[in-house]
Design a protein around this motif. Structure first.
Motif, PDB file in Angstrom:
ATOM      1  N   GLN A  10      25.015  -4.879  -1.673  1.00 33.89           N
ATOM      2  CA  GLN A  10      24.416  -3.863  -0.837  1.00 33.89           C
ATOM      3  C   GLN A  10      25.293  -2.433  -0.827  1.00 33.89           C
ATOM      4  O   GLN A  10      24.540  -1.507  -0.835  1.00 33.89           O
ATOM      5  N   GLN A  11      26.488  -2.548  -1.287  1.00 33.78           N
ATOM      6  CA  GLN A  11      27.242  -1.236  -1.423  1.00 33.78           C
ATOM      7  C   GLN A  11      26.655  -0.528  -2.548  1.00 33.78           C
ATOM      8  O   GLN A  11      26.624   0.523  -2.870  1.00 33.78           O
ATOM      9  N   ALA A  12      26.076  -1.373  -3.757  1.00 31.63           N
ATOM     10  CA  ALA A  12      25.490  -0.541  -4.935  1.00 31.63           C
ATOM     11  C   ALA A  12      24.126   0.147  -4.532  1.00 31.63           C
ATOM     12  O   ALA A  12      24.050   1.316  -4.814  1.00 31.63           O
ATOM     13  N   ILE A  13      23.514  -0.345  -3.480  1.00 29.16           N
ATOM     14  CA  ILE A  13      22.385   0.185  -3.185  1.00 29.16           C
ATOM     15  C   ILE A  13      22.841   1.553  -2.420  1.00 29.16           C
ATOM     16  O   ILE A  13      22.210   2.919  -2.612  1.00 29.16           O
ATOM     17  N   ALA A  14      23.638   1.334  -1.413  1.00 25.68           N
ATOM     18  CA  ALA A  14      24.309   2.384  -0.629  1.00 25.68           C
ATOM     19  C   ALA A  14      24.677   3.586  -1.326  1.00 25.68           C
ATOM     20  O   ALA A  14      24.566   4.858  -1.263  1.00 25.68           O
ATOM     21  N   ASP A  15      25.278   3.239  -2.610  1.00 23.67           N
ATOM     22  CA  ASP A  15      25.952   4.112  -3.339  1.00 23.67           C
ATOM     23  C   ASP A  15      24.912   4.698  -4.330  1.00 23.67           C
ATOM     24  O   ASP A  15      25.201   5.570  -5.302  1.00 23.67           O
ATOM     25  N   GLY A  16      23.845   4.540  -4.262  1.00 27.90           N
ATOM     26  CA  GLY A  16      22.620   4.901  -5.329  1.00 27.90           C
ATOM     27  C   GLY A  16      22.820   4.327  -6.896  1.00 27.90           C
ATOM     28  O   GLY A  16      22.203   5.109  -7.631  1.00 27.90           O
ATOM     29  N   LYS A  17      23.355   3.304  -6.726  1.00 26.30           N
ATOM     30  CA  LYS A  17      23.579   2.445  -8.130  1.00 26.30           C
ATOM     31  C   LYS A  17      22.138   1.912  -8.523  1.00 26.30           C
ATOM     32  O   LYS A  17      22.176   0.687  -8.658  1.00 26.30           O
ATOM     33  N   THR A  18      21.115   2.723  -8.287  1.00 21.39           N
ATOM     34  CA  THR A  18      19.677   2.113  -8.256  1.00 21.39           C
ATOM     35  C   THR A  18      19.026   2.401  -9.473  1.00 21.39           C
ATOM     36  O   THR A  18      17.540   2.565  -9.417  1.00 21.39           O
ATOM     37  N   ARG A  19      19.645   3.102 -10.646  1.00 18.48           N
ATOM     38  CA  ARG A  19      18.899   3.724 -11.516  1.00 18.48           C
ATOM     39  C   ARG A  19      19.123   2.563 -12.899  1.00 18.48           C
ATOM     40  O   ARG A  19      19.700   1.637 -12.945  1.00 18.48           O
ATOM     41  N   TYR A  20      17.997   2.871 -13.946  1.00 15.36           N
ATOM     42  CA  TYR A  20      18.320   2.297 -15.310  1.00 15.36           C
ATOM     43  C   TYR A  20      19.730   2.235 -15.511  1.00 15.36           C
ATOM     44  O   TYR A  20      20.534   3.095 -15.560  1.00 15.36           O
ATOM     45  N   THR A  21      20.112   1.176 -16.173  1.00 22.20           N
ATOM     46  CA  THR A  21      21.577   1.085 -16.829  1.00 22.20           C
ATOM     47  C   THR A  21      21.210   0.867 -18.505  1.00 22.20           C
ATOM     48  O   THR A  21      20.096   0.712 -18.802  1.00 22.20           O
TER      49      THR A  21
END
Ligand code: GLU
Length: 400
Positions: A54-65
């Motif tokens: 959930q924190q990853a979503i909140a932090d915008g870690k939602t792009r390509y890696t």
């Protein structure tokens, strides 16, 4: 000419997925079904891990890696290999994929040429032979019977090796039998591999943390360090951390193989979900104490199911060292008939009649390459297991 690829003629759909889908369909149609088909823990993903997602979503870690994983996860995997398996890998030797399945598939796609052989001990997890076929290779199945505790002997391995052998796929504790190779048993196999320098070993260590009684997990490159340069050690967070739906699997291996696997992934799916990767970082770096608690619960369930199966006339069920499966033999029931007149001629008939009459979904043994047996996944509540075992018993006792 068919519109579909000829490769598809070489493979079948996954029977574990088929049983799971069928059970879900019957359930939604209102049938009272107990699903012991899919191998997935009934526990929820631990809260700290779910929160990291959930924190990853909140932090915008939602792009390509990077296609084969974020540096933080690769480092967490290196630390895990060192801490738990005594294996030293650097991040360049790590590949992260969408589940253990993608990792195995990438490795086979990256290495197999037509005619290459892959040794697969049976009973095997349903997808190994078909993945080998999809990648253009030839599965070489080596049967290990119930009398051998479902473990391949060194002689059988030796006999299966030819100049065309590329890989041995090694899975312990095993899906579908739960059989786990001790250090000495595994050493006897790695000794064989030492005599054949052209053979590599691909491990599937997915059930590492599901080990019971005095069984201690070990993996080939740990038992025989001289095999390190021709071993792909694969694992994942699905089973241990109850994260099947997050789809994160990984491997450690020689850099050139990892680079070849990355090439395939970069041209197919790219990176596994960024959110799942951050959750997996927390799984591997966070508290580990719940693993032992959950293993205790699984052990209790294993004992419950093994006792119930052995109490049924015509069924023999060895006690496995690990995983959350048992693989009873129904040799004593073959040839009998249901009250409706259906002859139990194969394990496939057995499981379909069992589903029809008693609503218990299990997977037939032929799917795993050793019959007549069936696989129970006991990763479900004690209450459901008790009820399922009672139904299996009633079904078997009604056979004449
Ligand atoms: N590995 C699990 C099983 O054997 C999940 C389903 C699958 O991918 O086969 O049931």
């Amino acid at each position: 000419m068919s519109f579909l690829s000829a490769t598809l003629d070489r493979v079948k759909p996954s029977p574990t997925i088929a049983v799971t889908t069928k059970a879900a369909e019957l359930k939604s149609a209102g049938r009272d079904i107990i699903a012991l088909g899919a191998g997935e823990p009934d526990f929820d993903t631990p809260e700290n891990i779910a929160k990291a997602g959930q924190q990853a979503i909140a932090d915008g870690k939602t792009r390509y890696t990077a296609p084969d994983g974020i540096p933080e996860l690769k480092q967490a995997i290196c630390d895990k290999f060192q801490r738990e398996n005594g294996l030293t890998y650097t991040p360049k030797q790590i590949s992260v994929g969408t589940g253990g399945k993608q990792i195995l598939y990438n490795a086979l796609m990256a290495t197999l040429n037509p005619g290459d052989e892959v040794i697969i001990p049976a009973p095997y997890w349903v997808s190994y032979p078909d993945m080998v076929l999809l990648a253009g290779g030839e599965p070489v199945v080596v049967e290990a019977t119930l009398e051998q505790d479902f473990k391949m002997s060194p002689d059988a391995l030796e006999a299966a090796i030819t100049p065309n052998t590329k890989w041995l796929i090694f899975n312990s504790p095993s899906n579908p039998t739960g059989a786990g190779y001790s250090w000495d048993e595994l050493k006897a196999l790695t000794d064989v591999l030492m005599r054949h320098p052209h053979v590599w070993v691909m491990t599937d260590d997915m059930y590492e943390h599901l080990a019971y009684d005095d069984f201690t997990f070990c993996t080939p490159a740990q038992v025989e360090p001289a095999l390190y340069d021709r071993t792909l050690t694969t694992n994942g967070v699905s089973k241990a951390y109850a994260m099947t739906g997050w789809r994160i699997g990984y491997a450690g291996g020689p850099e050139h193989l990892i680079a070849a696997m990355r090439k395939i992934q970069s041209q197919s799916t790219s990176n596994p979900s960024s959110i799942s990767q951050w959750a997996a970082v927390e799984a591997l770096n966070g508290p580990q104490d719940f693993l032992a608690e959950r293993a205790d619960a699984f052990k209790r369930r294993r004992n419950l199911v093994v006792d119930a199966m052995n109490a049924i006339d015509g069924i023999t069920c060895p006690t496995p060292e690990g995983a959350f499966y048992v693989y009873p033999s129904i040799k004593g029931l073959i040839g009998k008939s249901t009250p409706g007149g259906t002859v139990i001629d194969t394990d496939e008939t057995f499981v379909s009649e069992l589903l029809e009459t008693e609503g218990v979904a299990v997977v037939f043994g032929a799917a795993f390459g050793l019959s007549p047996n069936f696989r129970i996944s006991y990763a479900t509540s004690d209450a459901a297991l008790i009820e399922a075992c009672a139904r299996i018993s009633r079904f078997c006792n009604a056979l004449q």
